[in-house]
Write a protein that holds these residues in place. Structure first.
Motif, PDB file in Angstrom:
ATOM      1  N   ALA A  98       0.836  -1.204   0.000  1.00 25.60           N
ATOM      2  CA  ALA A  98       0.000   0.000   0.000  1.00 25.60           C
ATOM      3  C   ALA A  98       0.872   1.256   0.000  1.00 25.60           C
ATOM      4  N   PHE A  99       1.951   1.226   0.756  1.00 29.08           N
ATOM      5  CA  PHE A  99       2.881   2.356   0.797  1.00 29.08           C
ATOM      6  C   PHE A  99       3.511   2.590  -0.575  1.00 29.08           C
ATOM      7  N   VAL A 100       4.030   1.525  -1.185  1.00 29.92           N
ATOM      8  CA  VAL A 100       4.672   1.640  -2.498  1.00 29.92           C
ATOM      9  C   VAL A 100       3.675   2.165  -3.534  1.00 29.92           C
ATOM     10  N   ASN A 101       2.454   1.638  -3.516  1.00 32.39           N
ATOM     11  CA  ASN A 101       1.449   2.107  -4.471  1.00 32.39           C
ATOM     12  C   ASN A 101       1.107   3.575  -4.261  1.00 32.39           C
ATOM     13  N   ALA A 102       1.041   4.012  -3.016  1.00 25.57           N
ATOM     14  CA  ALA A 102       0.726   5.409  -2.727  1.00 25.57           C
ATOM     15  C   ALA A 102       1.849   6.343  -3.165  1.00 25.57           C
ATOM     16  N   MET A 103       3.076   5.841  -3.182  1.00 28.14           N
ATOM     17  CA  MET A 103       4.226   6.682  -3.517  1.00 28.14           C
ATOM     18  C   MET A 103       4.536   6.729  -5.008  1.00 28.14           C
ATOM     19  N   GLN A 104       3.777   6.033  -5.819  1.00 31.67           N
ATOM     20  CA  GLN A 104       4.027   6.055  -7.257  1.00 31.67           C
ATOM     21  C   GLN A 104       3.803   7.465  -7.795  1.00 31.67           C
ATOM     22  N   PRO A 105       4.584   7.864  -8.789  1.00 25.47           N
ATOM     23  CA  PRO A 105       4.432   9.218  -9.324  1.00 25.47           C
ATOM     24  C   PRO A 105       3.062   9.392  -9.969  1.00 25.47           C
ATOM     25  N   PRO A 106       2.517  10.583  -9.865  1.00 22.74           N
ATOM     26  CA  PRO A 106       1.217  10.826 -10.484  1.00 22.74           C
ATOM     27  C   PRO A 106       1.340  10.847 -12.002  1.00 22.74           C
ATOM     28  N   ALA A 107       0.245  10.543 -12.663  1.00 23.28           N
ATOM     29  CA  ALA A 107       0.230  10.619 -14.126  1.00 23.28           C
ATOM     30  C   ALA A 107       0.348  12.080 -14.531  1.00 23.28           C
ATOM     31  N   HIS A 108       1.111  12.334 -15.545  1.00 19.61           N
ATOM     32  CA  HIS A 108       1.302  13.705 -16.007  1.00 19.61           C
ATOM     33  C   HIS A 108       0.148  14.099 -16.913  1.00 19.61           C
ATOM     34  N   ALA A 109      -0.617  15.058 -16.455  1.00 14.48           N
ATOM     35  CA  ALA A 109      -1.740  15.544 -17.251  1.00 14.48           C
ATOM     36  C   ALA A 109      -1.220  16.552 -18.277  1.00 14.48           C
ATOM     37  N   GLN A 110      -1.731  16.443 -19.468  1.00 14.47           N
ATOM     38  CA  GLN A 110      -1.383  17.405 -20.509  1.00 14.47           C
ATOM     39  C   GLN A 110      -2.240  18.648 -20.331  1.00 14.47           C
ATOM     40  N   HIS A 111      -1.602  19.787 -20.312  1.00 14.28           N
ATOM     41  CA  HIS A 111      -2.325  21.038 -20.139  1.00 14.28           C
ATOM     42  C   HIS A 111      -2.547  21.691 -21.494  1.00 14.28           C
ATOM     43  N   ASP A 112      -3.717  22.227 -21.664  1.00 19.85           N
ATOM     44  CA  ASP A 112      -4.049  22.936 -22.891  1.00 19.85           C
ATOM     45  C   ASP A 112      -3.517  24.359 -22.766  1.00 19.85           C
ATOM     46  N   ARG A 113      -2.366  24.615 -23.371  1.00 20.00           N
ATOM     47  CA  ARG A 113      -1.718  25.916 -23.251  1.00 20.00           C
ATOM     48  C   ARG A 113      -2.568  27.032 -23.848  1.00 20.00           C
ATOM     49  N   ALA A 114      -3.265  26.731 -24.920  1.00 17.16           N
ATOM     50  CA  ALA A 114      -4.097  27.761 -25.538  1.00 17.16           C
ATOM     51  C   ALA A 114      -5.233  28.159 -24.595  1.00 17.16           C
ATOM     52  N   ALA A 115      -5.852  27.178 -23.946  1.00 23.52           N
ATOM     53  CA  ALA A 115      -6.927  27.477 -23.005  1.00 23.52           C
ATOM     54  C   ALA A 115      -6.373  28.246 -21.811  1.00 23.52           C
ATOM     55  N   TRP A 116      -5.200  27.874 -21.350  1.00 24.23           N
ATOM     56  CA  TRP A 116      -4.574  28.563 -20.222  1.00 24.23           C
ATOM     57  C   TRP A 116      -4.300  30.030 -20.583  1.00 24.23           C
TER      58      TRP A 116
END
Length: 162
Positions: free
Chosen positions: A77-95
């Protein structure tokens, strides 16, 4: 005569500098010297290579802690919680279309999400840590002393373990 002396001094200076350059170059290219470290070496790794190195560090920590079968479920459970988050793609034009107050509100919302993720990780860490013996806690504290330094915690937390 004075001009000749100036030219002679300049030539001698150039020769002296030129004579020391090969020694300096030999020092700079010493093959026994370790390669220079320029920041984060893992920046050039593929996602698969990063996952492989992360798995190796996790395995080393598992072995160093001498995890017992009774601790295995909290370890997982600890190892699973420490996994890096998925990188979300940001819409630069919307930003770019957002106003300054809207961008600030969005940044605050993203920070709240990061805080919630850290609190979830902390819960898994506390649960796992409570199952460790005193010797295991000491080992874990030594191995995990770099949590939160640099990008380690934000991007997976496993940079300095192992």
């Amino acid at each position: 005569m004075k001009t000749y002396r100036k030219h002679l001094l300049a030539a001698l200076s150039a020769l002296a500098l030129g004579a020391t350059a090969p020694g300096a170059h030999a020092q700079a290219t010493d093959q026994n010297a370790p390669p220079p470290r320029h920041g984060m070496q893992h920046e050039k790794l593929t996602p698969e290579q990063r996952a492989q190195f992360r798995a190796q560090r996790i395995a080393k920590l598992h072995d160093a802690l001498k995890i017992t079968p009774a601790q295995e479920s909290t370890w997982t459970a600890f190892v699973n919680a420490m996994q890096p988050p998925a990188h979300a793609q940001h819409d630069r034009a919307a930003w770019a279309r957002l106003t300054a107050p809207e961008r600030m509100a969005k940044m605050i919302e993203m920070q709240k999400q990061r805080t919630a993720a850290l609190e979830q990780r902390q819960g898994a860490l506390n649960t796992f840590y409570s199952t460790l013996s005193a010797e295991q806690k000491k080992t874990f504290d030594e191995k995990a002393s770099h949590f939160g330094h640099g990008r380690g915690m934000h991007h997976g937390g496993w940079r300095h373990l192992g």
